[in-house]
Design a protein around this motif. Structure first.
Motif, PDB file in Angstrom:
ATOM      1  N   PRO A 181       0.986  -1.186   0.094  1.00 25.64           N
ATOM      2  CA  PRO A 181      -0.032  -0.034  -0.002  1.00 25.64           C
ATOM      3  C   PRO A 181       0.814   1.277  -0.139  1.00 25.64           C
ATOM      4  O   PRO A 181       1.898   1.129   0.551  1.00 25.64           O
ATOM      5  CB  PRO A 181      -0.680  -0.123   1.209  1.00 25.64           C
ATOM      6  CG  PRO A 181      -0.736  -1.532   1.614  1.00 25.64           C
ATOM      7  CD  PRO A 181       0.444  -1.984   1.337  1.00 25.64           C
ATOM      8  N   GLN A 237      -2.603   6.093   0.266  1.00 25.67           N
ATOM      9  CA  GLN A 237      -3.617   5.278   0.561  1.00 25.67           C
ATOM     10  C   GLN A 237      -3.681   5.301   2.034  1.00 25.67           C
ATOM     11  O   GLN A 237      -4.859   5.366   2.461  1.00 25.67           O
ATOM     12  CB  GLN A 237      -3.401   3.812   0.196  1.00 25.67           C
ATOM     13  CG  GLN A 237      -3.573   3.686  -1.467  1.00 25.67           C
ATOM     14  CD  GLN A 237      -3.229   2.429  -1.923  1.00 25.67           C
ATOM     15  OE1 GLN A 237      -2.347   1.909  -1.575  1.00 25.67           O
ATOM     16  NE2 GLN A 237      -4.039   1.702  -2.671  1.00 25.67           N
ATOM     17  N   TYR A 260      -7.884  -5.220   1.009  1.00 25.09           N
ATOM     18  CA  TYR A 260      -6.680  -4.891   0.178  1.00 25.09           C
ATOM     19  C   TYR A 260      -6.290  -5.931  -0.774  1.00 25.09           C
ATOM     20  O   TYR A 260      -6.529  -7.222  -0.236  1.00 25.09           O
ATOM     21  CB  TYR A 260      -5.440  -4.558   0.981  1.00 25.09           C
ATOM     22  CG  TYR A 260      -4.347  -4.391   0.163  1.00 25.09           C
ATOM     23  CD1 TYR A 260      -4.267  -2.954  -0.344  1.00 25.09           C
ATOM     24  CD2 TYR A 260      -3.387  -4.946   0.110  1.00 25.09           C
ATOM     25  CE1 TYR A 260      -3.102  -2.503  -1.315  1.00 25.09           C
ATOM     26  CE2 TYR A 260      -1.935  -4.403  -0.830  1.00 25.09           C
ATOM     27  CZ  TYR A 260      -2.147  -3.173  -1.487  1.00 25.09           C
ATOM     28  OH  TYR A 260      -1.151  -2.886  -1.846  1.00 25.09           O
ATOM     29  N   TRP A 305      -7.132  -0.683  -2.630  1.00 32.21           N
ATOM     30  CA  TRP A 305      -7.931  -1.045  -1.652  1.00 32.21           C
ATOM     31  C   TRP A 305      -9.521  -0.839  -2.021  1.00 32.21           C
ATOM     32  O   TRP A 305      -9.848   0.004  -2.907  1.00 32.21           O
ATOM     33  CB  TRP A 305      -7.813   0.199  -0.625  1.00 32.21           C
ATOM     34  CG  TRP A 305      -6.597   0.028   0.334  1.00 32.21           C
ATOM     35  CD1 TRP A 305      -5.356   0.393  -0.059  1.00 32.21           C
ATOM     36  CD2 TRP A 305      -6.354  -0.837   1.402  1.00 32.21           C
ATOM     37  NE1 TRP A 305      -4.495   0.068   1.060  1.00 32.21           N
ATOM     38  CE2 TRP A 305      -5.063  -0.703   2.010  1.00 32.21           C
ATOM     39  CE3 TRP A 305      -7.305  -1.566   2.418  1.00 32.21           C
ATOM     40  CZ2 TRP A 305      -4.672  -1.359   3.221  1.00 32.21           C
ATOM     41  CZ3 TRP A 305      -6.816  -2.130   3.510  1.00 32.21           C
ATOM     42  CH2 TRP A 305      -5.606  -2.282   3.867  1.00 32.21           C
ATOM     43  N   LEU A 335      -9.687   2.590  -3.749  1.00 26.81           N
ATOM     44  CA  LEU A 335      -8.752   3.408  -3.424  1.00 26.81           C
ATOM     45  C   LEU A 335      -7.508   3.139  -4.196  1.00 26.81           C
ATOM     46  O   LEU A 335      -6.697   2.153  -4.059  1.00 26.81           O
ATOM     47  CB  LEU A 335      -8.511   3.756  -1.950  1.00 26.81           C
ATOM     48  CG  LEU A 335      -7.524   4.536  -1.391  1.00 26.81           C
ATOM     49  CD1 LEU A 335      -7.707   5.818  -2.046  1.00 26.81           C
ATOM     50  CD2 LEU A 335      -7.452   4.269   0.143  1.00 26.81           C
ATOM     51  N   GLN A 376      -3.651   3.352  -5.881  1.00 24.19           N
ATOM     52  CA  GLN A 376      -2.201   3.824  -5.331  1.00 24.19           C
ATOM     53  C   GLN A 376      -1.898   5.284  -5.319  1.00 24.19           C
ATOM     54  O   GLN A 376      -1.165   5.672  -4.229  1.00 24.19           O
ATOM     55  CB  GLN A 376      -1.082   2.954  -6.192  1.00 24.19           C
ATOM     56  CG  GLN A 376      -0.967   1.468  -6.078  1.00 24.19           C
ATOM     57  CD  GLN A 376      -0.315   1.133  -4.688  1.00 24.19           C
ATOM     58  OE1 GLN A 376       0.682   1.890  -4.538  1.00 24.19           O
ATOM     59  NE2 GLN A 376      -0.570  -0.011  -3.945  1.00 24.19           N
ATOM     60  N   GLY A 421      -3.699   7.418  -4.481  1.00 24.51           N
ATOM     61  CA  GLY A 421      -4.836   8.386  -3.858  1.00 24.51           C
ATOM     62  C   GLY A 421      -5.994   8.607  -4.205  1.00 24.51           C
ATOM     63  O   GLY A 421      -7.114   8.907  -3.500  1.00 24.51           O
TER      64      GLY A 421
END
Length: 61
Positions: free
Chosen positions: A3, A7, A25, A32, A46, A48, A50
């Motif tokens: 992650p 994130q 995840y 995510w 979600l 990588q 953001g």
């Protein structure tokens, strides 16, 4: 894939605001999958970098 810091920042913010109902995840993609109480963003990815991308269930198409 691990992650990203982006994130973790978003997940922590959602969790602090008690807006995170569930999170899962996917290690293969680095994404995510989150569930929130928001009607506009109830189920989303979600990424990588953001970015948050809503997922529309097939039944709503």
């Amino acid at each position: 894939m691990e992650p990203s810091e982006f994130q973790y920042l978003i997940l922590n913010a959602l969790d602090t605001l008690e807006l995170l109902q569930q999170r899962t995840y996917d290690q293969d993609t680095g994404i995510w999958y989150i569930l929130t109480p928001s009607p506009m963003l109830s189920f989303a990815m979600l990424l990588q970098n953001g970015d948050i991308v809503p997922i529309t269930p097939v039944s709503e198409l």
